[in-house]
Design a protein around this motif. Structure first.
Motif, short mmCIF file in Angstrom:
data_model
loop_
_atom_site.label_atom_id
_atom_site.label_comp_id
_atom_site.label_asym_id
_atom_site.label_seq_id
_atom_site.Cartn_x
_atom_site.Cartn_y
_atom_site.Cartn_z
N LEU A 414 0.82 -1.21 0.00
CA LEU A 414 0.00 0.00 0.00
C LEU A 414 0.86 1.26 0.00
O LEU A 414 1.82 1.37 0.76
N VAL A 415 0.49 2.20 -0.85
CA VAL A 415 1.14 3.51 -0.92
C VAL A 415 0.07 4.58 -0.67
O VAL A 415 -1.02 4.51 -1.24
N GLN A 416 0.40 5.54 0.17
CA GLN A 416 -0.53 6.64 0.47
C GLN A 416 0.03 7.94 -0.11
O GLN A 416 1.13 8.35 0.23
N PHE A 417 -0.74 8.57 -0.97
CA PHE A 417 -0.39 9.89 -1.49
C PHE A 417 -1.33 10.91 -0.85
O PHE A 417 -2.48 10.60 -0.55
N PRO A 593 -8.91 6.45 5.74
CA PRO A 593 -9.93 7.41 5.34
C PRO A 593 -9.54 8.20 4.09
O PRO A 593 -8.41 8.14 3.60
N SER A 594 -10.51 8.97 3.60
CA SER A 594 -10.27 9.82 2.44
C SER A 594 -9.53 11.10 2.80
O SER A 594 -8.99 11.77 1.91
N HIS A 595 -9.56 11.45 4.09
CA HIS A 595 -8.92 12.68 4.51
C HIS A 595 -8.07 12.44 5.75
O HIS A 595 -8.43 11.63 6.61
N ASP A 596 -6.96 13.15 5.83
CA ASP A 596 -6.07 13.07 6.98
C ASP A 596 -5.60 14.49 7.27
O ASP A 596 -4.57 14.94 6.77
N TYR A 597 -6.37 15.21 8.07
CA TYR A 597 -6.10 16.62 8.30
C TYR A 597 -4.97 16.86 9.30
O TYR A 597 -4.41 17.95 9.37
N ASN A 598 -4.63 15.83 10.10
CA ASN A 598 -3.64 16.01 11.16
C ASN A 598 -2.42 15.11 11.03
O ASN A 598 -1.70 14.87 12.00
N ASN A 599 -2.17 14.58 9.82
CA ASN A 599 -1.01 13.72 9.59
C ASN A 599 -0.96 12.53 10.54
O ASN A 599 0.04 12.28 11.21
N GLU A 600 -2.08 11.80 10.58
CA GLU A 600 -2.14 10.60 11.41
C GLU A 600 -2.16 9.32 10.58
O GLU A 600 -2.12 8.22 11.13
N PHE A 601 -2.27 9.42 9.26
CA PHE A 601 -2.08 8.36 8.29
C PHE A 601 -3.22 7.33 8.29
O PHE A 601 -3.98 7.26 7.33
N THR A 705 4.90 7.70 2.87
CA THR A 705 3.95 7.17 1.89
C THR A 705 3.72 5.68 2.08
O THR A 705 2.73 5.13 1.59
N ARG A 706 4.63 5.00 2.78
CA ARG A 706 4.50 3.56 3.01
C ARG A 706 4.27 3.23 4.48
O ARG A 706 4.36 2.07 4.87
N LEU A 707 4.00 4.25 5.30
CA LEU A 707 3.85 4.02 6.73
C LEU A 707 2.65 3.12 7.03
O LEU A 707 2.72 2.24 7.91
N ALA A 708 1.55 3.30 6.30
CA ALA A 708 0.38 2.45 6.52
C ALA A 708 0.72 0.99 6.25
O ALA A 708 0.30 0.08 6.99
N ASP A 709 1.49 0.74 5.21
CA ASP A 709 1.91 -0.62 4.86
C ASP A 709 2.78 -1.21 5.97
O ASP A 709 2.63 -2.37 6.36
N PHE A 710 3.67 -0.39 6.51
CA PHE A 710 4.55 -0.83 7.61
C PHE A 710 3.73 -1.15 8.86
O PHE A 710 3.96 -2.15 9.54
N ILE A 711 2.75 -0.31 9.18
CA ILE A 711 1.91 -0.52 10.36
C ILE A 711 1.17 -1.85 10.26
O ILE A 711 1.09 -2.61 11.23
N ALA A 712 0.66 -2.14 9.07
CA ALA A 712 -0.06 -3.40 8.88
C ALA A 712 0.86 -4.60 9.10
O ALA A 712 0.50 -5.58 9.76
N ALA A 713 2.07 -4.53 8.55
CA ALA A 713 3.02 -5.64 8.68
C ALA A 713 3.54 -5.78 10.11
O ALA A 713 3.84 -6.88 10.57
N GLN A 714 3.64 -4.66 10.82
CA GLN A 714 4.27 -4.64 12.14
C GLN A 714 3.25 -4.84 13.28
O GLN A 714 3.63 -4.94 14.44
N LYS A 715 1.97 -4.89 12.97
CA LYS A 715 0.94 -4.99 14.02
C LYS A 715 1.18 -6.13 15.00
O LYS A 715 0.97 -5.95 16.21
N PRO A 716 1.64 -7.30 14.56
CA PRO A 716 1.87 -8.38 15.55
C PRO A 716 3.10 -8.13 16.42
O PRO A 716 3.34 -8.90 17.36
N HIS A 717 3.86 -7.10 16.12
CA HIS A 717 5.13 -6.87 16.83
C HIS A 717 5.18 -5.45 17.40
O HIS A 717 6.15 -4.73 17.21
N LYS A 718 4.13 -5.05 18.09
CA LYS A 718 4.04 -3.67 18.57
C LYS A 718 5.05 -3.34 19.67
O LYS A 718 5.27 -2.16 19.96
#
Length: 758
Positions: A414-417, A593-601, A705-718
């Motif tokens: 996943l890439v977020q623009f 979401p469609s919007h991220d007004y506070n840079n929370e990804f 831009t790839r932070l969401a992808d990293f969060i998904a992969a890293q969820k089991p290792h918080k």
């Protein structure tokens, strides 16, 4: 250390400040060591110091063409502006007798120091004049008809000779004719900060009353400047005290600063080392830089008209890229540029370009490249080469077309623009190269097309989660021949697709490689709103959604819920959509979401319930539908963004919370690494920056831009210890906050980043 890391700095931000010229630095040093006297002292050391001061004053007069009037030394341009405005308005308050309400005029593209000072002194002096911005045209030239109409009632008019963001040069002669033919008595200040050394000045032969100047914009020290005051123009001391500067400006004189300024005047008067290039040479330098930029970025748009601006400023935007992205790219290549004015607190739209009528996206993406008269051909050649290298790095990341590259990075996941507060999502299945685009944004069309072509992606669908009121979708511009023939609804969802039953609900889905994108109707924000969950196909076959990501549109936003006061909104349906999504996904699925007004990804229902009581009450069934509707109306009434005049898709409730993470500096970093086992070092820069300046000790490159992808992969290792690093520490701090909010409890970042780590 790589070759790129050893590259010297190329400084192209001269409109913000300049390095001190070697001769000027030496002069300042000598005054501190051997000629350190107080100019007010009557002994020999003091007299020698006073001689330096008076020599500098005499040269200042020659440089600006002021055979009469006062030249008063100040701490810089801001003090000069205050002095001029206070002097003019204090006198104007007593002079003005018209029955009409007085006004004060300033150019709409003035440096913020001017309108803010006007507001301040207008209030302090209890004048209550109407402060009006003079419109400008597309080139930044002041509207002469407007001035002619308004200046008869003006107590003061403030203009600038050269604009700090665009280099636009006003025609002072024409301006004077319009002002004086309509009001010979009004006081006129001209900000000459960016004109010094770039424009020939002959102030005595004008009716300019006040003109502030600054030394650090032209290779002198910071903390030194001067202001010209026309003979017989009113004057009120801004600083009172010991009576220095003949009682006009108290305070011990900045002798080292004056000595540095003295050397700069020598260069301008042709009596120095010949460090300054002439206008023809500077114009040639600009042409070289413009050609290099155009070759590297063929879609580039120049925001300033070279025909009516000084040759030392280029202002441009590269469609599809934010100012921050280009700023970081150039910084990674050791090229220093800026986004608009360096005095801006953060990267937003440029009010200067907005006043010129440029499109908002162009304004938000603006980059200012500026150099001074001491620039050399060698520096310009190096800059042009480095700009080409920046484009090559973007090509490596498949963000621009560089077909000769054979080592392109491969996208997977996943890439977020983002454009402003709006998000666009690209998901790629790495094995099949199949991809989907969610929420396509018009500003990103060319960038997305380039990525698709460069990566050899097979686009399965381009889908919006709803009809957007705040931006245009670029869905149709991204469709290939196969997708154009595909029958879809108005949002891009294919009409002929497979379905499955999950928890008693029949849901449509499309395949993307080994994944399935499942559609869930979630009306509320709009009647046509949908959410889409991405999961593995084999899990879907088992009759469940174990979602990797859910693209929820504006149903749930970070810190709030989507608004429901559009004509097509339905608050009751939103209530049911929230409960449905919760029943299908649970609390821990990542929401995009469609919007991220506070840079929370990204977020989760669990994270949102902890800070959004309204949502929590709905999902825990402790709130009736009727009460939800009542409270949702109250929430929607909080929606406003008057400053940017932007349609907000959810109320910014101010419920963003600060979560704990560790801040390291260069001294504590090594200790942290030694005392924590299994620490993962993560570089937060974008891949193109990483390619330009790669630090081998980092375990992983995870750009925002790839932070969401990293969060998904890293969820089991918080609980995995993480140390995030970027160029300045700003992005790593944002990423650390986002991770901590989602329960990652061993997150640290390097404060100050690479910039302060050496």
């Amino acid at each position: 250390m790589t070759e790129q890391q050893q590259l010297s700095q190329i400084y192209l931000d001269a409109n913000a400040t300049t390095p001190v010229l070697p001769a000027a630095a030496q002069a300042a040093l000598e005054t501190m060591q051997t000629q350190f006297g107080n100019p007010s002292s009557s002994h020999i050391t003091g007299l020698q110091a006073k001689q330096i001061m008076e020599q500098t004053r005499g040269k200042a007069r020659k440089v600006i063409g002021a055979s009469s009037g006062q030249v008063i030394f100040t701490s810089g341009a801001t003090e000069g502006i205050q002095t001029a405005i206070l002097s003019a308005l204090y006198q104007a308050k007593h002079n003005y007798s018209s029955e009409k309400k007085p006004c004060i005029l300033y150019g709409a593209t003035e440096h913020k120091a001017v309108p803010e000072s006007l507001k301040h002194w207008n209030h302090i002096l209890d004048i209550h004049a109407e402060i009006k911005a003079i419109p400008v045209d597309k080139d930044g030239m002041l509207d002469m008809d407007y001035i002619a109409k308004e200046v008869p009632n003006a107590l003061m008019i403030c203009t600038m000779a050269v604009n700090n963001e665009t280099g636009a040069e006003q025609d002072l002669s024409k301006l004077e004719q319009v002002i004086r033919s309509n009001n010979p008595e009004t006081f006129w200040m001209v900000d000459c900060v960016q004109a010094l050394g770039k424009v020939e000045l002959d102030i005595t032969n004008t009716s300019i009353d006040y003109a502030p100047f600054s030394g650090h914009k032209l290779y002198a020290m910071k903390g030194i400047g001067f202001v010209y005051i026309r003979e017989q123009a009113p004057f009120t001391p801004f600083i009172a005290g010991g009576g220095q500067e003949s009682g006009l400006r108290s305070g011990t004189e900045n002798l080292p600063g004056l000595a540095s300024l003295n050397m700069i005047f020598d260069e301008l008067l042709g009596q120095g080392t010949g460090a300054f290039a002439d206008k023809a040479t500077l114009t040639h330098y600009r042409a070289q830089l413009a050609e290099a930029l155009t070759t590297a970025f063929p879609t580039i748009v120049f925001n300033n008209n070279f025909a009516c601006s000084v040759p030392t400023t280029l202002n441009f935007a590269i469609p599809g890229f934010s100012a921050k992205e280009i700023l970081d790219l150039f910084d990674a290549a050791n090229i220093r540029v800026s986004s608009g004015s360096a005095c801006s607190s953060k990267v937003t739209g440029s009010f200067v370009l907005d006043a010129m009528g440029l499109p908002r996206a162009q304004s938000e993406a603006a980059i200012r490249l500026s150099f001074g008269p001491a620039a050399t051909q060698h520096e310009i050649n190096d800059a042009c080469e480095r700009i080409a290298y920046c484009a090559k790095a973007l090509g490596h990341s498949c963000l621009v077309n560089m077909n000769e590259l054979d080592n392109k990075s491969t996208l997977d996941g996943l890439v977020q623009f983002k454009v402003g507060g709006s998000c666009c999502w690209l998901f790629v299945d790495g094995d099949s190269r199949e991809a989907v685009i969610i929420e396509p944004l018009a500003e990103l069309t060319q960038r997305l097309l380039t990525v698709i072509e460069c990566q050899g992606l097979k686009l399965k669908a381009v889908i919006d989660t709803h009809g957007h009121a705040d931006h245009a979708s670029s869905r149709t511009q991204l469709l290939n021949d196969e997708l154009t023939a595909q029958k879809t609804d108005h949002l891009g969802w294919p009409k002929h697709c497979e379905t499955t039953v999950i928890a008693g609900h029949q849901l449509a889905f499309i395949e993307v490689g080994q994944f399935a994108l499942v559609k869930v109707a979630t009306p509320g924000h709009t009647e046509d709103s949908i959410s889409m969950s991405l999961c593995h196909k084999d899990e879907l076959a088992a009759g469940k959604i174990n979602s990797l990501y859910t693209f929820c549109g504006d149903l749930v936003l970070m810190g709030t819920l989507g608004r429901t006061n559009f004509e097509s909104s339905d608050t009751q349906k939103m209530y049911h959509s929230l409960t449905l999504l919760h029943s299908l996904l649970g609390n821990d699925s990542l929401l995009c979401p469609s919007h991220d007004y506070n840079n929370e990804f990204v977020t989760t229902l669990d994270a949102e319930m902890k800070r959004n009581k309204l949502l929590a009450d709905v999902l825990t069934q402790s709130l009736s539908l009727k009460t939800f509707i009542e409270q949702k109306v109250q929430l929607d009434n909080q929606i406003h963004d008057e400053k940017n005049q932007e349609i907000m898709c959810g109320a910014l409730t101010g419920c963003t919370q600060k979560h704990h993470f560790i801040e390291l500096n260069k001294d504590t970093l090594q200790t942290h690494l030694e005392t924590h086992q299994n620490v993962q070092l993560i570089d937060i820069r974008e891949p193109h920056e990483y390619a330009l300046n790669h630090a081998q000790q980092f375990d992983k490159n995870v750009p925002l831009t790839r932070l969401a992808d990293f969060i998904a992969a890293q969820k089991p290792h918080k609980s995995q210890p993480l140390v995030l690093v970027c160029r300045s520490g700003s992005r790593s701090s944002v990423a650390a906050q986002a991770l901590a909010r989602l329960g990652f409890d061993q997150v640290a970042h390097l404060k100050g980043g690479y910039a302060l780590a050496h």
